[in-house]
Structures are given as C-alpha cells and as structure tokens.
Design a protein around this motif. Structure first.
Motif, short mmCIF file in Angstrom:
data_model
loop_
_atom_site.label_atom_id
_atom_site.label_comp_id
_atom_site.label_asym_id
_atom_site.label_seq_id
_atom_site.Cartn_x
_atom_site.Cartn_y
_atom_site.Cartn_z
N LEU A 93 0.72 -1.19 -0.04
CA LEU A 93 -0.04 0.08 -0.04
C LEU A 93 0.89 1.26 0.16
O LEU A 93 0.26 2.31 -0.31
CB LEU A 93 -0.81 -0.10 1.40
N LEU A 94 2.09 1.27 0.38
CA LEU A 94 2.98 2.32 0.74
C LEU A 94 3.43 2.84 -0.85
O LEU A 94 3.75 2.10 -1.82
CB LEU A 94 4.17 1.97 1.45
N ARG A 95 3.80 4.05 -0.72
CA ARG A 95 4.29 4.64 -2.06
C ARG A 95 5.65 3.99 -2.41
O ARG A 95 6.61 3.85 -1.32
CB ARG A 95 4.38 6.21 -2.01
N PRO A 96 6.10 3.94 -3.66
CA PRO A 96 7.27 3.39 -4.11
C PRO A 96 8.68 3.77 -3.30
O PRO A 96 9.22 3.16 -2.89
CB PRO A 96 7.48 3.64 -5.48
N THR A 97 8.45 5.24 -3.07
CA THR A 97 9.67 5.88 -2.46
C THR A 97 9.93 5.32 -1.06
O THR A 97 10.84 5.02 -0.56
CB THR A 97 9.48 7.51 -2.40
N VAL A 98 8.66 5.17 -0.16
CA VAL A 98 8.81 4.49 1.03
C VAL A 98 9.41 3.35 1.05
O VAL A 98 10.11 2.81 1.88
CB VAL A 98 7.50 4.75 1.55
N VAL A 99 8.72 2.60 0.02
CA VAL A 99 9.37 1.13 0.11
C VAL A 99 10.69 1.08 -0.25
O VAL A 99 11.49 0.16 0.49
CB VAL A 99 8.52 0.07 -0.89
N GLU A 100 11.13 1.88 -1.13
CA GLU A 100 12.50 2.10 -1.37
C GLU A 100 13.43 2.47 -0.16
O GLU A 100 14.37 1.56 0.30
CB GLU A 100 12.96 3.00 -2.46
N SER A 101 12.77 3.09 0.65
CA SER A 101 13.54 3.82 1.89
C SER A 101 13.47 2.57 2.87
O SER A 101 14.60 1.95 3.41
CB SER A 101 12.66 4.86 2.63
N ILE A 102 12.32 1.57 2.75
CA ILE A 102 12.27 0.37 3.99
C ILE A 102 13.41 -0.56 3.48
O ILE A 102 14.35 -1.06 4.36
CB ILE A 102 10.93 -0.13 4.13
N SER A 103 13.39 -0.70 1.96
CA SER A 103 14.73 -1.82 1.78
C SER A 103 15.93 -1.11 1.74
O SER A 103 16.96 -1.99 2.05
CB SER A 103 14.06 -2.18 0.22
N ALA A 104 16.33 0.14 1.68
CA ALA A 104 17.56 0.48 2.20
C ALA A 104 17.89 0.67 3.30
O ALA A 104 19.10 1.21 4.08
CB ALA A 104 17.50 1.84 1.29
N GLY A 105 17.00 0.15 4.29
CA GLY A 105 17.26 0.03 5.63
C GLY A 105 16.57 1.29 6.74
O GLY A 105 16.93 1.47 7.60
N GLY A 106 15.82 1.95 5.84
CA GLY A 106 15.16 2.99 6.48
C GLY A 106 14.13 2.72 7.30
O GLY A 106 13.85 1.70 7.79
N THR A 107 13.11 3.65 7.66
CA THR A 107 12.17 3.26 8.56
C THR A 107 10.66 3.50 7.76
O THR A 107 10.83 3.63 6.72
CB THR A 107 11.95 4.38 9.70
N LEU A 108 9.52 2.83 8.33
CA LEU A 108 8.24 2.81 7.82
C LEU A 108 7.81 4.44 7.68
O LEU A 108 6.79 4.49 6.75
CB LEU A 108 7.30 2.17 8.75
N GLU A 109 8.36 5.46 8.28
CA GLU A 109 7.73 6.75 8.13
C GLU A 109 8.15 7.43 6.84
O GLU A 109 9.21 7.27 6.22
CB GLU A 109 8.45 7.64 9.29
N PRO A 110 6.83 7.82 6.12
CA PRO A 110 7.16 8.41 4.88
C PRO A 110 7.98 9.66 5.02
O PRO A 110 8.00 10.46 6.13
CB PRO A 110 5.67 8.91 4.59
N ARG A 111 8.73 9.93 3.92
CA ARG A 111 9.80 11.21 4.11
C ARG A 111 8.90 12.41 3.57
O ARG A 111 8.12 12.58 2.61
CB ARG A 111 10.78 10.74 2.92
N SER A 112 8.90 13.25 4.65
CA SER A 112 8.48 14.71 4.43
C SER A 112 9.61 15.58 4.05
O SER A 112 10.50 15.62 4.73
CB SER A 112 7.70 15.27 5.40
N ARG A 113 9.26 16.48 2.77
CA ARG A 113 10.45 17.35 2.37
C ARG A 113 10.06 18.74 2.48
O ARG A 113 11.09 19.46 1.95
CB ARG A 113 11.02 16.75 1.09
N GLY A 156 8.97 15.01 15.67
CA GLY A 156 9.82 13.96 15.75
C GLY A 156 9.61 12.98 14.32
O GLY A 156 10.65 12.15 13.99
N VAL A 157 8.55 13.24 13.67
CA VAL A 157 8.51 12.24 12.61
C VAL A 157 8.93 12.91 11.19
O VAL A 157 9.65 12.37 10.51
CB VAL A 157 6.88 11.82 12.40
N CYS A 158 8.46 14.23 10.93
CA CYS A 158 8.75 15.01 9.82
C CYS A 158 10.18 15.35 10.09
O CYS A 158 11.04 16.09 8.93
CB CYS A 158 7.85 15.86 9.14
N ARG A 159 10.73 15.65 11.16
CA ARG A 159 12.07 16.40 11.40
C ARG A 159 12.36 17.70 10.81
O ARG A 159 13.18 17.76 10.03
CB ARG A 159 13.27 15.37 11.38
N PRO A 160 11.49 18.78 10.86
CA PRO A 160 11.57 19.89 9.98
C PRO A 160 13.09 20.54 10.78
O PRO A 160 13.53 20.43 11.56
CB PRO A 160 10.40 20.75 10.50
#
Ligand code: ZN
Length: 160
Positions: A93-113, A156-160
């Motif tokens: 269900l997650l967007r591709p960028t988030v899935v890539e982030s997970i497989s690269a060792g990132g977390t489940l949280e979506p990246r806010s930019r 703490g999620v989007c870390r502005p």
C-alpha cells in the motif's frame, strides 16, 4: 480458499479446527491417563505395586503437557504468518519511495520534504507541511523562528 482460511484471515482465532482437535485430544488423553493411573495406584496397598500406575499417570502428565505446548506453538506460528502477511500487505500500500526507503534500511515513516512549516493553535510542535501528522489539517504556516519563539519544538516524524 476454504471457509477455514477465510475464517483465519479474519483473525478470530489463530488456531485451525485441526489444531483444536489434536491439542484437545492430547490433553484429554493425558488427563485420562493421569486419572486412571491415580485410581489404579490408590487401590494398591503395596508400595511396589503402585509404581507402574504412577508411572502411567506421570506419562499422562507428559502427554497433556505436549498437547499444551503444541497448542502454544501452533498459535505462535499462525500469528507469525499473519504478521508477515500484514507487513507485506502494508508494503504494497505504501508509495514506491517509502518502499525503497524501507528496503534501504530506512524506517516506515514517509519522508516529508516540504520547506513550509505549519502548526496548529495550542500545539507544542511544528511540522513540515507534508508531514503525515499534518495531513488534512488546516494549520497555519509560519517561519521556524516564530514557532521556536512560541516554545514549539520540531516534530519527531517529519523532523523539520
Ligand atoms: Zn511532523
């Protein structure tokens, strides 16, 4: 898909009817062996004649224990399978960028930019405008300095 699989998918119980039958049978047989051994031993006056029935009762305890351990392990395995299924479903269900982030060792949280910072009245934290915690809210934007002057801390999620 059988009725049983659909039932398990709804997570009403992690055990299948087969698990229930096998584990119940083991426990019932074990308790019966314990009772028969106890009853048999109680009828003997000589100590040496009580050994065999007591051994039988002890074996019954092991059989009943095996049924309980099997019950625990089957439930644990079913829960693990369901957890893996849910994680895979969630990843789908997650967007591709988030899935890539997970497989690269990132977390489940979506990246806010977003560089735009927002916060709501009476809140202690400020967010990026595309933070999932800010989604769907009509918060006002302001410069970082203004939020920090008001004593607000970064999310703490989007870390502005
Ligand atoms: Zn945030």
């Amino acid at each position: 898909m059988t009725i049983h699989q659909r039932h398990r998918g709804s997570a009403a119980t992690p055990w299948s009817p087969t698990d229930l039958a096998v584990c119940s049978l083991l426990v019932a047989v074990g308790i019966s062996m314990g009772f028969v051994g106890w009853y048999d031993a109680a009828g003997k006056l000589v100590e040496s004649e009580q050994v065999a029935p007591l051994n039988f009762a002890g074996a019954g305890t092991l059989v009943a224990g095996a049924g309980l351990v099997l019950w625990f392990l089957r439930g644990r395995r079913a829960i693990r399978h369901r957890r893996v299924g849910l994680v895979n479903h969630r990843r789908g269900l997650l967007r591709p960028t988030v899935v890539e982030s997970i497989s690269a060792g990132g977390t489940l949280e979506p990246r806010s930019r977003s560089a735009v910072l927002v916060s709501g009245d009476g809140l202690g934290r400020y967010h990026r405008a595309d933070c999932p915690l800010a989604a769907g809210r009509n918060w006002r934007s302001a410069p970082r300095a203004q939020f920090e002057q008001a004593g607000r801390r970064p999310c703490g999620v989007c870390r502005p």
